[in-house]
Design a protein around this motif. Structure first.
Motif, PDB file in Angstrom:
ATOM      1  N   LEU A 267      -4.815  48.089 -73.557  1.00  0.00           N
ATOM      2  CA  LEU A 267      -4.457  47.503 -72.266  1.00  0.00           C
ATOM      3  C   LEU A 267      -3.892  48.530 -71.294  1.00  0.00           C
ATOM      4  O   LEU A 267      -3.724  48.234 -70.102  1.00  0.00           O
ATOM      5  N   LEU A 268      -3.580  49.727 -71.779  1.00  0.00           N
ATOM      6  CA  LEU A 268      -2.925  50.752 -70.968  1.00  0.00           C
ATOM      7  C   LEU A 268      -3.914  51.862 -70.629  1.00  0.00           C
ATOM      8  O   LEU A 268      -4.840  52.143 -71.388  1.00  0.00           O
ATOM      9  N   ARG A 269      -3.688  52.517 -69.505  1.00  0.00           N
ATOM     10  CA  ARG A 269      -4.568  53.629 -69.121  1.00  0.00           C
ATOM     11  C   ARG A 269      -4.380  54.823 -70.047  1.00  0.00           C
ATOM     12  O   ARG A 269      -5.306  55.587 -70.290  1.00  0.00           O
ATOM     13  N   LYS A 356      -3.692  41.966 -66.869  1.00  0.00           N
ATOM     14  CA  LYS A 356      -4.499  42.008 -68.092  1.00  0.00           C
ATOM     15  C   LYS A 356      -4.011  41.000 -69.120  1.00  0.00           C
ATOM     16  O   LYS A 356      -4.797  40.467 -69.908  1.00  0.00           O
ATOM     17  N   LEU A 357      -2.714  40.735 -69.109  1.00  0.00           N
ATOM     18  CA  LEU A 357      -2.145  39.739 -70.013  1.00  0.00           C
ATOM     19  C   LEU A 357      -2.326  38.317 -69.486  1.00  0.00           C
ATOM     20  O   LEU A 357      -2.055  37.360 -70.221  1.00  0.00           O
ATOM     21  N   HIS A 358      -2.736  38.185 -68.222  1.00  0.00           N
ATOM     22  CA  HIS A 358      -2.851  36.872 -67.557  1.00  0.00           C
ATOM     23  C   HIS A 358      -1.523  36.114 -67.663  1.00  0.00           C
ATOM     24  O   HIS A 358      -1.498  34.907 -67.916  1.00  0.00           O
ATOM     25  N   ASP A 359      -0.437  36.838 -67.468  1.00  0.00           N
ATOM     26  CA  ASP A 359       0.901  36.265 -67.634  1.00  0.00           C
ATOM     27  C   ASP A 359       1.522  36.015 -66.263  1.00  0.00           C
ATOM     28  O   ASP A 359       2.151  36.886 -65.667  1.00  0.00           O
ATOM     29  N   ALA A 360       1.350  34.786 -65.767  1.00  0.00           N
ATOM     30  CA  ALA A 360       1.858  34.425 -64.445  1.00  0.00           C
ATOM     31  C   ALA A 360       3.379  34.411 -64.420  1.00  0.00           C
ATOM     32  O   ALA A 360       3.998  34.790 -63.423  1.00  0.00           O
TER      33      ALA A 360
END
Length: 406
Positions: A267-269, A356-360
């Motif tokens: 998930l990280l660059r 990326k986590l779709h964590d609103a």
């Protein structure tokens, strides 16, 4: 840290040196042929200055791509980054945004020393937005008289390779034939792995031709049984299918802790050792060294001092990012890293991870803490996505801070 037992392919590096005498150089080969590794070896061996932009899958919009290219150079960052958003806003209102944005950036690129080489690796990730190839082509055409360019990609989609060759601006592209592993390469690579067994060189050479170099590295450095591998190759219809099976076998053999590390890293660059340690992964150095040796992690950044997940493994890992519960170990670690990034003033990286986590909920918490400063510090292309993510939460109730940011 990057693996120290990477095979130095002097023959390939010398091929790059010869090709870059021309204003434009193209490296076109399928995934897994070691393009990025060879390119970085060439850059490290080059005495003249090089700007190396490694395109990532999330550089999928014109402004994100342009920002990544600019940030790859301290000189360009200082000169152009502060006015990028304004330039993009004007470009987006035109009939050809890529060409207009290239006209703007070419002013700064043409101020660079004539000895500079600008290398764009993994250009195929820029094909998602059709404006990006137009941008790159226009920028090259306006600067090729002063600056040398190198493009590395899995295909030449939307790039005028034929025209550049016909005009004498470049040689024929460096391809999989140039990058192919020789018998000597295979033997040296087998020796570098320090495996307990000595694989049959002829079998390795045959497998390399069928699997590609990266799959061979994975096979050797994880010490997979060659007899099982031969059966896998013979039962598969394509190199992609063979590689997928190899990757599946590798992940099935990992511990839950190792899987957590790779899922978060995907998930990280790039992998920041301090962040992982602060998030509770105390053995990140050992994990990084192991997976770098196996070819799962590869060097990243102009100087190759950072690590990231190899693109060939990204899809394999993403299939495993199934959110069964908010308390999955990988998600817990990722959220900790997100908060750490925000606490360290890296708002753009924190928000990108939230998306990326779709964590609103997590994104909304960051907005509330930042207040109106959120607007000033966040990249323009992330702002709309963040607002949309927060609004997608069924339980969301807007407050004055959010309305002001919106």
């Amino acid at each position: 840290m990057p693996a120290t037992n990477v095979l130095l392919r002097r023959r390939v590096v010398e091929r790059f040196v010869s090709a870059t005498d021309a204003p434009i150089t193209a490296i076109i080969a399928p995934a897994g042929y070691g393009k990025s590794t060879a390119l970085r070896q060439f850059v490290q061996d080059r005495r003249d200055p090089t700007i190396l932009f490694g395109v990532r899958p999330d550089d999928d919009s014109l402004v994100a791509f342009a920002r990544g290219l600019i940030q790859s150079s301290p000189t360009l960052s200082q000169a152009a980054l502060s006015t990028l958003q304004d330039a993009y806003t004007l470009a987006a209102q035109s009939a050809d945004p890529g060409k207009v944005l290239a006209d703007w950036l070419a002013i700064f690129v043409n101020d660079l020393p004539t000895t500079v080489l600008i290398a764009i690796d993994d250009m195929q990730f820029g094909y998602v937005d059709p404006h990006i190839p137009h941008f790159v082509t226009a920028l090259i055409d306006q600067t090729k008289q002063r600056i040398h360019w190198l493009l590395s990609s899995r295909s030449w989609q939307n790039l005028p390779i034929d025209s550049w060759v016909a005009q004498g601006d470049m040689e024929l592209p460096i391809d999989e034939v140039d990058l192919e592993f020789t018998a000597d390469d295979v033997r040296e690579l087998a020796a570098l792995t320090s495996s307990a067994t000595s694989p049959d060189p002829e079998v390795l050479q045959r497998l390399t031709a069928q699997l590609g170099p990266i799959a061979l590295v994975l096979t050797l450095r994880t010490e997979m049984a060659l007899d099982n591998l031969v059966r896998t190759v013979e039962s598969s219809n394509s190199s992609e299918e063979r590689f997928s099976q190899l990757a599946d076998r590798l992940f099935d053999a990992l511990t839950e802790h190792e899987r957590t590390f790779l899922k978060v890293a995907s998930l990280l660059r790039s992998i920041d050792e301090d962040l992982f340690v602060a998030a509770g992964v105390s053995d990140v150095r050992q994990l990084s060294e192991r997976f770098a040796a196996a070819g799962v992690l590869v060097p990243y950044g102009t100087d190759g001092s950072a690590l990231r997940i190899h693109d060939l493994f990204t899809q394999q890992i993403e299939r495993r990012l199934v959110d069964k519960t908010p308390h999955d170990s990988w998600r817990v670690v990722a959220k900790r890293i997100c908060l750490l990034l925000d606490g360290r003033g890296k708002l753009n990286a924190a928000i990108a991870l939230c998306l990326k986590l779709h964590d609103a909920h997590l994104a909304n918490d960051i907005v509330r803490r930042r207040g109106l400063m959120f607007w000033d510090e966040l990249n323009g292309e992330l702002l709309d996505k963040t607002v949309a993510l927060i609004q997608s939460d069924p339980g969301f109730k807007p407050d004055p801070v959010f309305r002001a940011v919106q």
